[in-house]
Design a protein around this motif. Structure first.
Motif, PDB file in Angstrom:
ATOM      1  N   ILE A 217     -45.729 -10.964  21.418  1.00 52.45           N
ATOM      2  CA  ILE A 217     -44.506 -10.515  21.583  1.00 52.45           C
ATOM      3  C   ILE A 217     -44.557  -8.843  20.329  1.00 52.45           C
ATOM      4  CG2 ILE A 217     -41.884  -9.948  19.462  1.00 52.45           C
ATOM      5  CD1 ILE A 217     -42.541 -13.019  19.446  1.00 52.45           C
ATOM      6  N   GLY A 218     -44.432  -7.415  20.496  1.00 50.88           N
ATOM      7  CA  GLY A 218     -44.477  -6.037  20.756  1.00 50.88           C
ATOM      8  C   GLY A 218     -43.813  -5.624  19.333  1.00 50.88           C
ATOM      9  N   GLY A 219     -43.480  -6.542  18.659  1.00 52.69           N
ATOM     10  CA  GLY A 219     -43.213  -5.915  17.414  1.00 52.69           C
ATOM     11  C   GLY A 219     -41.546  -7.032  17.175  1.00 52.69           C
ATOM     12  N   ALA A 220     -41.086  -7.221  16.558  1.00 51.96           N
ATOM     13  CA  ALA A 220     -39.292  -7.504  15.711  1.00 51.96           C
ATOM     14  C   ALA A 220     -38.908  -6.608  14.773  1.00 51.96           C
ATOM     15  CB  ALA A 220     -39.707  -9.167  16.518  1.00 51.96           C
ATOM     16  N   PHE A 221     -39.120  -7.117  13.921  1.00 53.84           N
ATOM     17  CA  PHE A 221     -38.493  -6.085  12.602  1.00 53.84           C
ATOM     18  C   PHE A 221     -37.062  -6.911  12.062  1.00 53.84           C
ATOM     19  CE2 PHE A 221     -41.601  -3.383  14.216  1.00 53.84           C
ATOM     20  CZ  PHE A 221     -42.608  -3.647  13.377  1.00 53.84           C
ATOM     21  N   GLY A 222     -36.737  -7.727  12.308  1.00 56.47           N
ATOM     22  CA  GLY A 222     -35.525  -8.391  12.446  1.00 56.47           C
ATOM     23  C   GLY A 222     -34.795  -8.043  13.809  1.00 56.47           C
ATOM     24  N   GLY A 223     -34.771  -7.174  14.343  1.00 50.94           N
ATOM     25  CA  GLY A 223     -33.517  -7.136  15.522  1.00 50.94           C
ATOM     26  C   GLY A 223     -34.515  -7.465  17.020  1.00 50.94           C
ATOM     27  N   LYS A 224     -35.348  -8.994  16.727  1.00 51.81           N
ATOM     28  CA  LYS A 224     -35.554  -9.574  17.528  1.00 51.81           C
ATOM     29  C   LYS A 224     -34.279 -10.929  18.009  1.00 51.81           C
ATOM     30  CE  LYS A 224     -38.545  -6.857  20.477  1.00 51.81           C
ATOM     31  NZ  LYS A 224     -39.596  -6.463  21.117  1.00 51.81           N
ATOM     32  N   GLU A 225     -34.312 -10.977  16.281  1.00 49.93           N
ATOM     33  CA  GLU A 225     -33.258 -12.229  16.003  1.00 49.93           C
ATOM     34  C   GLU A 225     -31.631 -12.604  17.193  1.00 49.93           C
ATOM     35  OE1 GLU A 225     -32.686 -12.939  11.481  1.00 49.93           O
ATOM     36  OE2 GLU A 225     -34.644 -11.218  11.385  1.00 49.93           O
ATOM     37  N   ASP A 226     -31.619 -11.554  17.973  1.00 55.09           N
ATOM     38  CA  ASP A 226     -30.611 -11.209  18.551  1.00 55.09           C
ATOM     39  C   ASP A 226     -31.240 -11.435  19.789  1.00 55.09           C
ATOM     40  OD1 ASP A 226     -27.989 -10.786  17.763  1.00 55.09           O
ATOM     41  OD2 ASP A 226     -28.762  -9.583  16.719  1.00 55.09           O
ATOM     42  N   SER A 227     -30.177 -12.065  20.642  1.00 56.53           N
ATOM     43  CA  SER A 227     -30.704 -12.923  21.386  1.00 56.53           C
ATOM     44  C   SER A 227     -32.121 -11.380  22.918  1.00 56.53           C
ATOM     45  CB  SER A 227     -29.912 -13.107  22.611  1.00 56.53           C
ATOM     46  OG  SER A 227     -30.071 -12.991  23.949  1.00 56.53           O
ATOM     47  N   SER A 228     -32.651 -11.267  23.191  1.00 54.57           N
ATOM     48  CA  SER A 228     -32.942 -10.314  23.771  1.00 54.57           C
ATOM     49  C   SER A 228     -32.855 -10.582  25.076  1.00 54.57           C
ATOM     50  CB  SER A 228     -34.696  -9.728  23.488  1.00 54.57           C
ATOM     51  OG  SER A 228     -34.633  -9.877  21.521  1.00 54.57           O
ATOM     52  N   LEU A 229     -31.942 -10.499  26.064  1.00 53.58           N
ATOM     53  CA  LEU A 229     -31.748 -10.080  27.341  1.00 53.58           C
ATOM     54  C   LEU A 229     -31.802 -11.674  27.744  1.00 53.58           C
ATOM     55  CD1 LEU A 229     -32.962  -7.392  27.934  1.00 53.58           C
ATOM     56  CD2 LEU A 229     -30.791  -7.775  28.230  1.00 53.58           C
TER      57      LEU A 229
END
Lengths: 289, 159, 751
Positions: C235-247
């Motif tokens: 995973i190339g970083g998430a910072f919370g933003g990938k708590e939503d379904s990423s496609l």
């Protein structure tokens, strides 16, 4: 993604021939065109890649004139000891562009042909009254850079023509030239406003020649004749700020866009002109000693 | 649109690819040559440096180069940085200094750092900051990358 | 004390770092797959519009196009959402934000997919859009959803607000405005789905919550959950933003439709307009204080713009609200918070989860109050910080780790004095400012907050961690490897954590909320203990002695006579009998009933807090209004350092993100378009960050934490922006109340 026919000339004659294809567009460093084409922002029937054309990549002192091949990269300009002596404003401007990755790809010719109002090398070329040599199958012509720039992304370049080289005369006597830009961050900064100022002082220490160019405050990078006029013959001193302020109000009417507001640009332009002038005057005094 | 064939030196090996001309070096590296170390983080706009490769000694964004433009050039990607099975000193120093977090910007940053050290063997902090400014990183705040570059230039890495 | 630990607290090499420096690490966009097809999403060109018709005939005729999918083609649930199922996977009847997915195209090549996207005919009837959350909360605003635009309305009270302001000698009242910002992970959202035999599907994701992805995919495809296998790519970083379904849902839909393999990768532009951001917020903040500096009352009203769909809006509102009084004792409080739908891009989780917003308000206001009263900024904070055993306005009692607060202030004071003595550059004005922070850990009371992880002792002596939650790049794997190595007395090299795979991993829940090292660490210490007990039991059988006569220490079993036998010998014997030693443990975030206030909305309150303070020195160009942060110090209590370099990396990176929030980042809308690229959305580069930087790490043990550790993932960016704003005020006398602090704002040209 746009589709096009691709051409890769090696000689200038081949380049002329390729560009005579209707709608052909030149590809230099590609730092502007490649992303824009990939976003579908424009399309061309033919793309003429200049990466094989070595004859347009040079920085030459031809005695009365300095001539820069249009395919000279920003990094090459920034690293040139010759340019550091003749036009330090251009060196500072070239150093300030983007980052290492874009400076070693982007070219002076490309910066000119894109005609961005925020282009960094253009003010530094305008203050040296740079002239462009344009060539095509039809022949060649010279045009002052100032006349070449018509609007945002618009130039006097005709179908089939390309910028071969840029030339300007060195300044003599007690002169100095400086470039300052303001971006929204330090790294990879796009100019919110930029300026290049060249000045010559006479033996009484007064301004005997002054050239000022501003970027990001008008549809093109512009020479500021009114401000120049207001300062000509004056003693360079801090009180000149008032003159700059007055003339600036008459000279420019920037717009508000995503990067900055008109009011801020107006104000910042005055500040950086003054600072660039101070720096240029300091160099001029140094040379006068 | 006709395909073109381009020859270049890739990680020291003569390489030839045939491609449509509207594809970038990054597309060809990732899709045709299976070299996925160069990343696309900004959408091919030259704003992040994640796709940085070395071209004739300079760091370049491979997303901004149409494939035809690499004819006759020498390209080094992150996959070509190890020599004789040995990690490059920057690969070691990035690991040693804790400069790797998510790692998405790491290949580009290491290649940029390599060109920096090739041209300037002992850069100052300021020169490193200037040199790395085209490589965005959200994880590290860059401090440990700067430490890593100093570690590499000063030697003293454990082997 | 330092001798106590073998591995914990050390600076070690991350095991994934070698692959990341050589290009071998496979992120989801890099995974090679045979016969991979390309997915492309046709997105809404409108902020708000009714879909009149979608004509896909021409698209389907393009050679190489395999499927053109619309909402009707989804066999199961057509909407999803982490808290409220309000978000269509593909829009149906109406689009509510620019960039909303409408049609999914699957093709053999990018070229064919693009051509099909160009040929799709969607007719829209544009509707009047609303972007401002205050306007959108009004009844006469366009209503985006059936139940109106206000999703959450919190009204939290403590004490007597009227009396509180009556007691005040000074009352200040200000509005603080926070921008929409991108989490800024370098790897855009991506998923890779492969349809298999027997109605199964395998999906690689770049996600903080693969188990939620699994549930969403199963529901959308109407498959049993066990038929959906979700795996984590690097995973190339998430910072919370990938708590939503990423496609993940759409990639799975594509693979299901063509019974093949499909990868979807967002371009950065798509990431900007179509994936959740940090909530923009307007915070009206009124603070009362007595002339000795004691705070008496706080009244606040918050409007948060959650965009077209809820995402984590209601949960972000909880933390924003709970942290509005910062780390201070304010006896009388009333906070009203509204989460509002608008036609803006979605807002959801991002590092800090509401607390960067609240802290900009409270920490700016505290400095303003200090100035109003004529107090020193540190002094006024000292007078008001919560002490151990005191209650926050939510009723949460702070535990002994609140002892960090006065220490943070002492350190900040020392650093401020030092920074003030730095010589000012010619032509510049210098200023020094600080801010304090309290950041919650955990998901909040009354929501499931469990985390399960497993250990396996392989026959070669290596201990494998079947980690139930993904490492987002921050170094979770290293932290849990260090904890497990410590717990088992083994070298770090002998412990390895495996990437997430829902097929056979326990559910560790979402990696978020500053809590995964804490949760997984606790679970793995317990699992280690169980593993040792199990080992001893088996060893006893083999040696034919009672297990209690044996002692385990650092990879060896010690018999009563002092004879030491290496564990591998036993593991080998067990392997011969096909016995593998494993253990599993679940840690539940502690919300003890006796100390957890009840009666608050679900997900509230958060009961465990991290503390920190930051100090910024700025130089402002008084003519141009430009701000340079020259010096910066971050002081954070981490309970106990697990990984030295990991903790430093979290703090340094967090500060950099905080400085972006302070100075550069904002997703503006101009000429009907959102800023959607890194050309205009400015992340800090290496040239933009302070050249003098220091981290001061405090270790005040958290009794419930693994070896005393608490979280550090979020707090490093929480006090950053107000510290800079306070320094700017100190330098040039201008109080900037709206982020980012641009030259225009410093010079007063706007706002």
């Amino acid at each position: 993604m746009q589709e096009f026919n691709y051409h890769r000339p090696i000689t200038i004659t081949e380049l002329k021939e390729c560009l005579s294809i209707p709608g052909a567009r030149i590809l230099a460093g590609g730092t502007d065109i490649v992303p824009r084409m990939r976003q579908g922002k424009f399309s061309v029937p033919a793309l003429v890649d200049t990466s094989g054309v070595k004859a347009m990549r040079f920085i030459e002192d031809q005695g009365s004139e300095i001539v820069l091949g249009a395919l000279t990269t920003h990094q090459e300009a920034a690293d040139s000891p010759l340019l550091q002596n003749i036009n330090p404003a251009l060196v500072t401007a070239a150093e300030s562009i983007g980052c290492q990755q874009t400076r070693c790809r982007g070219t002076l010719g490309g910066n000119i042909a894109n005609a961005s109002p925020a282009a960094d090398t253009l003010p530094a070329l305008l203050i040296f009254d740079a002239t462009l040599l344009l060539q095509s199958l039809e022949g060649e012509r010279r045009i002052p850079l100032e006349e070449f720039l018509l609007g945002p992304g618009q130039t006097d370049l005709l179908e089939g023509e390309f910028i071969h080289s840029i030339s300007f005369k060195p300044m003599i006597g007690s002169w100095g030239a400086a470039f300052i830009k303001i971006g929204k961050r330090s790294g990879m900064a796009i100019s919110v406003a930029n300026t290049a100022v060249a000045v010559e002082l006479n033996d009484k220490g007064k301004i005997s020649d002054i050239r000022i160019a501003l970027g990001s405050v008008a549809p093109t990078v512009i020479r500021c004749r009114k401000i120049e006029q207001a300062l000509l013959g004056k003693e360079p001193e801090p009180a000149l700020m008032k003159e700059i302020h007055k003339a600036c109000q008459e000279e420019i009417s920037p717009i508000t866009d995503i990067r900055s507001s008109a009011e801020y640009r107006n104000h910042a332009a005055e500040v950086i002109i003054h600072r660039a002038l101070e720096s240029a005057v300091e160099q001029a005094k140094e040379r006068g000693r | 649109m006709k395909t073109i064939t381009v020859s270049f030196l890739l990680n020291g090996k003569k390489t030839s690819v045939t491609s449509l001309p509207n594809r970038t070096l990054l597309d060809v590296l990732r899709e045709d040559l299976g070299l996925t170390g160069a990343k696309d983080a900004c959408g091919g706009e030259g704003e992040c440096g994640a796709c940085t490769v070395i071209m004739n000694g300079n760091p370049v964004n491979s997303c901004m180069i149409f494939i035809g433009q690499i004819e006759g050039t020498q390209i080094t990607t992150i996959e070509g940085l190890m020599e004789k099975g040995e990690f490059h000193r920057l690969q070691k120093s990035f690991v040693e200094a804790g400069a790797v977090q998510c790692g998405f910007c790491t290949p580009g940053a290491i290649l940029t750092a390599k060109t920096l050290l090739d041209n300037n063997p002992h850069p100052t902090d300021h020169e490193i900051r200037e040199g790395l400014s085209g490589n965005l990183c959200r994880c590290t705040g860059y401090n440990k990358m700067i430490d890593a570059i100093h570690l590499a230039e000063q030697g003293g890495l454990d082997d | 004390m330092t001798d106590r630990f073998l591995t914990v607290g050390k600076s070690l090499h991350r095991k994934d770092a070698w692959d990341k420096t050589t290009g071998k690490a496979l992120y989801t966009a890099d995974i090679p797959i045979e016969n991979l097809r390309v997915g492309m999403i046709v997105r809404s060109p409108h902020h708000y519009a009714r879909i009149l018709d979608i004509d896909k005939k021409q698209s389907l005729e393009i050679p190489g196009v395999l499927a053109v999918l619309m909402s009707d083609d989804i066999p199961g649930d057509k909407v999803f959402g982490p808290l409220i199922p309000d978000q269509p996977s593909l829009a149906r009847d109406v689009v509510r934000h620019l960039g909303e997915p409408v049609v999914l195209i699957i093709a053999e090549t990018k070229r064919a997919a693009q051509e099909a996207a160009n040929q799709i005919q969607v007719s829209y009837e544009p509707l009047g859009a609303v972007f401002d959350p205050v306007q959108a909360a009004r009844e006469d605003a366009p209503q985006l959803h059936q139940d109106g635009n206000v999703i959450t309305a919190l009204n939290i009270k403590d004490g007597d607000i009227e009396k509180g302001f009556q007691d005040a000698d000074h009352i200040l009242d200000d509005t603080y405005t926070l921008p929409r910002i991108h989490p800024g992970y370098m790897e855009p959202e991506t998923s890779l789905a492969v349809w298999g035999e027997d109605q199964t599907i395998t999906v690689w994701v770049s996600s903080q919550h693969p188990f939620t992805d699994q549930r969403f995919i199963a529901a959308a495809l109407d498959l049993p959950v066990e038929n959906v296998r979700v795996k984590s790519g690097v995973i190339g970083g998430a910072f919370g933003g990938k708590e939503d379904s990423s496609l993940s849902i759409l990639a799975a839909l594509g693979a299901w439709a063509i019974k093949g393999a499909v990868r979807l990768v967002n371009t950065r532009r798509e990431s900007f307009i179509a994936h959740p951001k940090r909530h923009p917020a307007q915070i009206h903040y009124k603070l009362g204080a007595m002339s000795d500096g004691t705070f008496t009352a706080l009244k606040a009203e918050v409007h948060m713009d959650t965009g077209a769909y809820a995402s984590y809006g209601p949960a972000v509102a909880a933390i924003l609200t709970e942290t509005l009084a910062g780390a201070y004792r304010i006896p009388n409080v009333q906070v009203e918070s509204f989460v509002v739908y608008t036609n803006s891009p979605l807002s959801g989780a991002m590092r800090g989860f509401g607390s960067p917003q609240s802290h900009f308000a409270v920490e700016s206001m505290v400095d303003s109050m200090a100035e109003e009263i004529g107090m020193d900024p540190v002094q006024i904070r000292r007078a008001n910080i919560l002490k151990v055993g005191e209650k926050m306005f939510t009723g949460v009692t702070l535990n002994e780790t609140a002892n960090a607060l006065p220490i943070c202030l002492d350190k900040a004071q020392e650093i401020m004095d030092r920074f003030r003595a730095v010589e000012v550059s010619p032509g510049k004005k210098a200023g020094v400012g600080m801010a304090l922070a309290a950041q919650s850990m955990g998901l909040g009371a009354n929501v499931p907050d469990d985390s399960t992880h497993r250990l396996e002792w392989a026959p070669d002596g290596k201990v494998l961690i079947h980690l139930g939650a993904p490492d987002l790049g921050q170094g979770l794997a290293m932290a849990v490897e260090q904890i497990t190595a410590e717990a088992l007395g083994l070298p770090y090299s002998q412990v390895e954590s495996l990437p997430l795979d829902t097929l056979d991993r326990p559910n560790g829940n979402v990696t978020c909320a500053s809590r995964m090292t804490y949760m997984a660490g606790n679970a793995l210490i317990d699992a280690s203990e169980k593993l040792i007990q199990d080992l001893l039991a088996h060893a006893g059988e083999i040696l034919e002695v009672p297990a209690k006569m044996l002692v385990y220490k650092e990879g060896q079993i010690i018999k009563e006579d002092g004879k030491k036998l290496p564990v591998v010998e036993f593991l080998g014997r067990l392997a011969e009998k096909s016995i593998t030693l494993t253990s599993e443990s679940t840690f539940s975030f502690p919300y003890p009933e006796e100390t957890t206030p009840q009666g608050l909305p679900i997900g509230m309150p958060h009961v465990l807090y991290c503390f920190g303070a930051q100090v910024a020195r700025v130089e402002v160009d008084p003519d141009l209004g430009t701000v340079e942060v020259t010096h910066f110090a971050a002081i954070h209590d981490v309970g106990k350092v697990i990984s030295q370099s990991g903790v430093e990396g979290q703090i340094e990176g967090g500060v950099a993100t905080g400085l972006g929030y302070a100075l550069y980042e904002t997703m503006l809308r101009k000429d009907d378009q959102w800023v959607d690229s890194f050309t205009e959305y400015l992340l800090p580069t290496s040239k933009d960050l302070p050249t003098h930087y220091e981290s001061i790490i405090l270790e005040i043990p958290e009794a419930s934490g693994p070896y005393g550790a608490k979280g550090i993932g979020e707090i490093p960016l929480v006090p950053t922006a107000p510290a800079v704003a306070n320094a700017v005020k100190n330098a040039v006398g201008v109080r900037v109340k709206k982020l980012p602090i641009t030259p225009e704002r410093v010079l007063g040209f706007i706002d």
